[in-house]
Design a protein around this motif. Structure first.
Motif, PDB file in Angstrom:
ATOM      1  N   THR B  69       0.933  -1.286  -0.036  1.00 32.55           N
ATOM      2  CA  THR B  69       0.162   0.001   0.046  1.00 32.55           C
ATOM      3  C   THR B  69       0.950   1.218   0.004  1.00 32.55           C
ATOM      4  N   ALA B  70       0.394   2.337  -0.534  1.00 31.44           N
ATOM      5  CA  ALA B  70       0.946   3.721  -0.627  1.00 31.44           C
ATOM      6  C   ALA B  70      -0.146   4.503  -0.143  1.00 31.44           C
ATOM      7  N   LEU B  71       0.129   5.374   1.236  1.00 32.50           N
ATOM      8  CA  LEU B  71      -1.097   6.390   1.556  1.00 32.50           C
ATOM      9  C   LEU B  71      -0.520   7.600   1.914  1.00 32.50           C
ATOM     10  N   VAL B  72      -1.481   8.457   1.803  1.00 32.34           N
ATOM     11  CA  VAL B  72      -1.328   9.891   1.879  1.00 32.34           C
ATOM     12  C   VAL B  72      -2.334  10.270   3.168  1.00 32.34           C
ATOM     13  N   GLY B  73      -1.683  10.669   4.359  1.00 27.98           N
ATOM     14  CA  GLY B  73      -2.565  10.979   5.409  1.00 27.98           C
ATOM     15  C   GLY B  73      -3.403   9.887   5.689  1.00 27.98           C
ATOM     16  N   GLY B  74      -2.921   8.518   5.629  1.00 29.75           N
ATOM     17  CA  GLY B  74      -3.639   7.298   5.898  1.00 29.75           C
ATOM     18  C   GLY B  74      -4.828   6.952   4.751  1.00 29.75           C
ATOM     19  N   ARG B  75      -4.827   7.572   3.516  1.00 24.16           N
ATOM     20  CA  ARG B  75      -5.710   7.197   2.643  1.00 24.16           C
ATOM     21  C   ARG B  75      -4.981   7.046   0.973  1.00 24.16           C
ATOM     22  N   PRO B  76      -5.372   6.260   0.521  1.00 27.79           N
ATOM     23  CA  PRO B  76      -4.856   6.135  -0.813  1.00 27.79           C
ATOM     24  C   PRO B  76      -5.144   7.298  -1.614  1.00 27.79           C
ATOM     25  N   TYR B  77      -4.250   7.519  -2.496  1.00 28.55           N
ATOM     26  CA  TYR B  77      -4.218   8.946  -3.286  1.00 28.55           C
ATOM     27  C   TYR B  77      -5.361   9.025  -4.159  1.00 28.55           C
ATOM     28  N   ARG B  78      -5.978   7.983  -4.595  1.00 23.95           N
ATOM     29  CA  ARG B  78      -7.129   7.926  -5.618  1.00 23.95           C
ATOM     30  C   ARG B  78      -8.483   8.381  -4.720  1.00 23.95           C
ATOM     31  N   THR B  79      -8.533   8.455  -3.410  1.00 23.40           N
ATOM     32  CA  THR B  79      -9.591   8.424  -2.604  1.00 23.40           C
ATOM     33  C   THR B  79      -9.745   9.970  -2.120  1.00 23.40           C
ATOM     34  N   LEU B  80      -8.480  10.617  -2.337  1.00 29.44           N
ATOM     35  CA  LEU B  80      -8.107  11.978  -1.953  1.00 29.44           C
ATOM     36  C   LEU B  80      -9.414  12.904  -2.765  1.00 29.44           C
ATOM     37  N   ARG B  81     -10.057  13.896  -1.947  1.00 29.95           N
ATOM     38  CA  ARG B  81     -11.011  14.959  -2.690  1.00 29.95           C
ATOM     39  C   ARG B  81     -10.123  16.067  -2.899  1.00 29.95           C
ATOM     40  N   ASP B  82     -10.172  16.396  -3.902  1.00 31.61           N
ATOM     41  CA  ASP B  82      -9.306  17.707  -4.529  1.00 31.61           C
ATOM     42  C   ASP B  82      -7.929  17.416  -4.225  1.00 31.61           C
ATOM     43  N   PRO B  83      -7.413  16.478  -4.588  1.00 27.94           N
ATOM     44  CA  PRO B  83      -6.049  15.935  -4.265  1.00 27.94           C
ATOM     45  C   PRO B  83      -4.922  17.088  -4.227  1.00 27.94           C
ATOM     46  N   LEU B  84      -4.845  17.825  -5.242  1.00 28.47           N
ATOM     47  CA  LEU B  84      -3.901  18.902  -5.472  1.00 28.47           C
ATOM     48  C   LEU B  84      -3.825  19.811  -4.363  1.00 28.47           C
ATOM     49  N   ARG B  85      -4.913  19.775  -3.410  1.00 29.48           N
ATOM     50  CA  ARG B  85      -4.705  20.542  -2.166  1.00 29.48           C
ATOM     51  C   ARG B  85      -4.151  19.891  -1.039  1.00 29.48           C
ATOM     52  N   THR B  86      -3.877  18.565  -1.311  1.00 34.42           N
ATOM     53  CA  THR B  86      -3.120  17.740  -0.264  1.00 34.42           C
ATOM     54  C   THR B  86      -1.790  17.539  -0.524  1.00 34.42           C
ATOM     55  N   VAL B  87      -1.687  17.131  -1.950  1.00 33.59           N
ATOM     56  CA  VAL B  87      -0.330  16.783  -2.290  1.00 33.59           C
ATOM     57  C   VAL B  87       0.114  17.503  -3.647  1.00 33.59           C
ATOM     58  N   GLY B  88       0.781  18.073  -3.637  1.00 30.60           N
ATOM     59  CA  GLY B  88       1.366  18.772  -4.918  1.00 30.60           C
ATOM     60  C   GLY B  88       2.588  17.711  -5.440  1.00 30.60           C
ATOM     61  N   SER B  89       2.643  17.422  -6.845  1.00 34.34           N
ATOM     62  CA  SER B  89       3.387  16.411  -7.586  1.00 34.34           C
ATOM     63  C   SER B  89       3.982  17.048  -8.768  1.00 34.34           C
ATOM     64  N   MET B  90       5.357  16.478  -8.820  1.00 34.83           N
ATOM     65  CA  MET B  90       5.765  16.657 -10.374  1.00 34.83           C
ATOM     66  C   MET B  90       6.490  15.466 -10.696  1.00 34.83           C
ATOM     67  N   LEU B  91       6.261  14.892 -11.989  1.00 36.46           N
ATOM     68  CA  LEU B  91       6.977  13.912 -12.468  1.00 36.46           C
ATOM     69  C   LEU B  91       7.105  14.268 -14.144  1.00 36.46           C
ATOM     70  N   ASP B  92       8.279  13.630 -14.453  1.00 37.56           N
ATOM     71  CA  ASP B  92       8.762  14.087 -15.996  1.00 37.56           C
ATOM     72  C   ASP B  92       8.606  15.400 -16.389  1.00 37.56           C
ATOM     73  N   GLY B  93       8.834  16.370 -15.985  1.00 33.81           N
ATOM     74  CA  GLY B  93       8.616  17.724 -16.357  1.00 33.81           C
ATOM     75  C   GLY B  93       7.330  18.250 -16.159  1.00 33.81           C
ATOM     76  N   SER B  94       6.768  19.142 -16.960  1.00 33.61           N
ATOM     77  CA  SER B  94       5.534  20.091 -16.759  1.00 33.61           C
ATOM     78  C   SER B  94       4.220  19.314 -16.631  1.00 33.61           C
ATOM     79  N   GLY B  95       4.003  18.287 -17.277  1.00 32.75           N
ATOM     80  CA  GLY B  95       2.775  17.554 -17.606  1.00 32.75           C
ATOM     81  C   GLY B  95       1.987  18.593 -18.542  1.00 32.75           C
ATOM     82  N   ALA B  96       2.386  19.463 -18.900  1.00 38.29           N
ATOM     83  CA  ALA B  96       1.380  20.320 -19.681  1.00 38.29           C
ATOM     84  C   ALA B  96       1.569  20.033 -21.129  1.00 38.29           C
ATOM     85  N   HIS B  97       0.395  20.411 -22.157  1.00 39.08           N
ATOM     86  CA  HIS B  97       0.365  19.798 -23.228  1.00 39.08           C
ATOM     87  C   HIS B  97       1.276  21.199 -24.011  1.00 39.08           C
ATOM     88  N   ARG B  98       1.993  20.732 -25.047  1.00 45.85           N
ATOM     89  CA  ARG B  98       2.766  21.733 -25.665  1.00 45.85           C
ATOM     90  C   ARG B  98       2.278  22.632 -26.390  1.00 45.85           C
TER      91      ARG B  98
END
Lengths: 262, 249
Positions: B69-98
């Motif tokens: 398991t991988a938990l954020v504050g005791g909960r799986p990420y996929r169950t977070l409500r408005d997750p960007l307000r709990t966890v900010g993340s960055m993987l492989d660059g900006s993730g923005a469409h060019r």
């Protein structure tokens, strides 16, 4: 609020994508161009005293002949909404894909797909609601009272709605296929080439009548008045069969999308 | 232990436990477990391909584990409500469409999580991209893409930051700025988890280290604990990962 957020986000996302506007422009501008061409041809035939040169002199028919073009635009929209998620940035810019940002922001994947599908339906209907009155207006202005209108307003409305439904269902099928393949190539090749260049589905009907149950052929009578082959399903049952395909493909795409790694 | 469980539920606490991930017959993650705590910067170290990104992708709900398991504050990420307000993340660059501008990218992200529109300008300002807000992402350099990715991570003023190789492509000034930002986040009580393949890169910023090699956690501890007995940080790193036996004294 939790439904509206993703919905508005996906709408904004689509409308800030140049490729989406290209798809919309193809439908609106392309339909206007075809309508002008048809209407001018009809008008000059009437003015020359040879109306028999054209199939009919109805202004609505002159405009409605451009209707199949909307399918192309709906496919473009349905495809780019998904393919833009999987397009990799150049390695100079980290090589990332937007799907990472999308799924970290909206991790409930089935809701996300529902939001995307809703945006597609809204956009396709909006494009139809803009294109049909404009092209009908242009054809009426060009042909005017010179022609003979053979289509009643009620029939015109039904045929417009039927055509818009065909666009919408084809766009949703494009969305589902693109999500399943994660490729922006397969859906347009199959759906656009099949509807405009060579209809593989139509050739298949020579081998088996079951081909009439393929989504594009089942729904083709939604374009009442556009010349098509005999046989196959009537408009109502055909629409249901096409809608059934759409729901099935979206459901499969949702299950796969939910389970697989981003 | 009730006290432990209460701690696991702390907002921003990242807990990874017994993660297993296989690609076909190859085991990418072999019972990976560690935690990243609020108020600390945790560096997740390993060579390229050691399993850092795989772990972070599972933590962020992008990939599914085959176990654990991988938990954020005791909960799986996929169950977070408005997750960007709990966890900010960055993987492989900006993730923005060019084809989209930096501002448009952050605007849809903000809308999706009910974040105030004013945060878009603030976040761009914070990462030094205010003057490039209207530039299409396809024209960004690697460093600008990293800054935009970081702006996206900061957008929701989250409790935790999860950053994969955040200093990639940044110039020395950018690296210094990034370190300051991460220290500030931890000093304000936030959780910071960042991955890196260079120990020297994180030495000035990390409180805790987690070292992964070949899909297994080979060491965890504070910076001081893990580097004691080595002349140089890189020697410690190679000794721990087994990447270069000659480096061990």
């Amino acid at each position: 609020m939790r439904v509206a957020g993703p919905l508005v986000a996906e709408l904004r996302k689509t409308l800030t994508l140049p490729a989406a506007w290209a798809g919309i422009a193809v439908v609106v501008l392309g339909s206007i161009a075809i309508t002008v061409l048809n209407a001018v041809t009809t008008r000059s035939a009437i003015d020359a005293g040879t109306p028999e040169r054209v199939a009919n002199t109805s202004a609505f028919e002159a405009a409605f002949a451009a209707m199949p073009l909307g399918t192309v635009g709906a496919v473009v929209l349905g495809v780019v909404m998904i393919s833009s998620e999987y397009a990799a940035n150049s390695t100079d810019a980290g090589g990332g894909r937007q799907i990472t940002a999308t799924l970290t922001a909206m991790p409930r994947r089935v809701s996300l797909l529902a939001a995307k599908a809703t945006v597609l339906v809204v956009l396709v209907i909006a494009v139809a609601a803009i294109t049909l009155p404009i092209t009908a207006g242009i054809a009426t202005a060009v042909i005017g009272g010179a022609g003979t209108e053979t289509v009643t307003p009620a029939q015109a409305l039904m045929r417009g709605l039927g055509g818009a439904l065909y666009w919408t269902l084809t766009g949703l099928i494009a969305t589902a296929v693109t999500l399943l393949t994660r490729s922006g190539l397969i859906a347009p090749i199959v759906l656009i080439a099949n509807s405009s260049v060579v209809s593989v589905s139509l050739l298949l009907t020579n081998l088996t009548p079951l081909a009439h149950w393929l989504p594009d052929l089942a729904g083709r009578r939604l374009f009442t008045g556009v010349d098509t082959v005999d046989g196959g399903l009537a408009a109502g049952p055909g629409a249901l069969v096409m809608a059934g395909w759409t729901v099935l493909l979206l459901a499969v795409a949702a299950v796969v999308f939910r389970r697989r790694d981003a | 232990m009730p006290a432990g469980r209460a701690r696991d539920r702390m907002v921003g606490m990242l807990l990874i436990d017994q993660l297993v991930k296989r690609h076909g017959t190859r085991t990418v993650l072999d019972h990976v477990g560690f935690e990243a705590r609020p108020g600390r910067v945790t560096a997740f170290l390993g060579a390229n391909g050691a399993g850092k990104s795989s772990t972070l992708r599972i933590l962020l709900g992008l990939d599914r584990p085959d176990g654990g398991t991988a938990l954020v504050g005791g909960r799986p990420y996929r169950t977070l409500r408005d997750p960007l307000r709990t966890v900010g993340s960055m993987l492989d660059g900006s993730g923005a469409h060019r084809a989209r501008t930096a501002r448009d990218h952050l605007a849809w992200l903000a809308r999706s999580n009910g974040i105030a529109r004013s945060r878009v300008g603030e976040a761009l300002d914070q990462v030094g991209l205010a003057s490039s807000a209207g530039v299409r992402v396809g024209r960004f350099s690697l460093g600008m893409g990293q800054r935009l990715g970081l702006a996206a991570a900061l957008l929701g003023e989250p409790q935790a930051l999860v950053l994969d190789e955040p200093v990639n492509g940044l110039d020395p000034e950018g690296i210094r700025w990034m370190r300051g930002l991460l220290r500030d986040q931890a000093a304000a009580g936030g959780t910071v988890l960042l991955s890196s393949h260079l120990m020297a890169e994180v030495a000035d910023v990390a409180d805790d280290l987690v070292v992964i090699a070949g899909g297994r956690i080979v060491a965890t501890g504070t910076l001081a604990e893990l580097t004691t007995g080595y002349d140089r940080l890189e020697d410690a790193f190679f000794a721990l990962t087994g990447g270069d036996a000659g480096a061990h004294r």
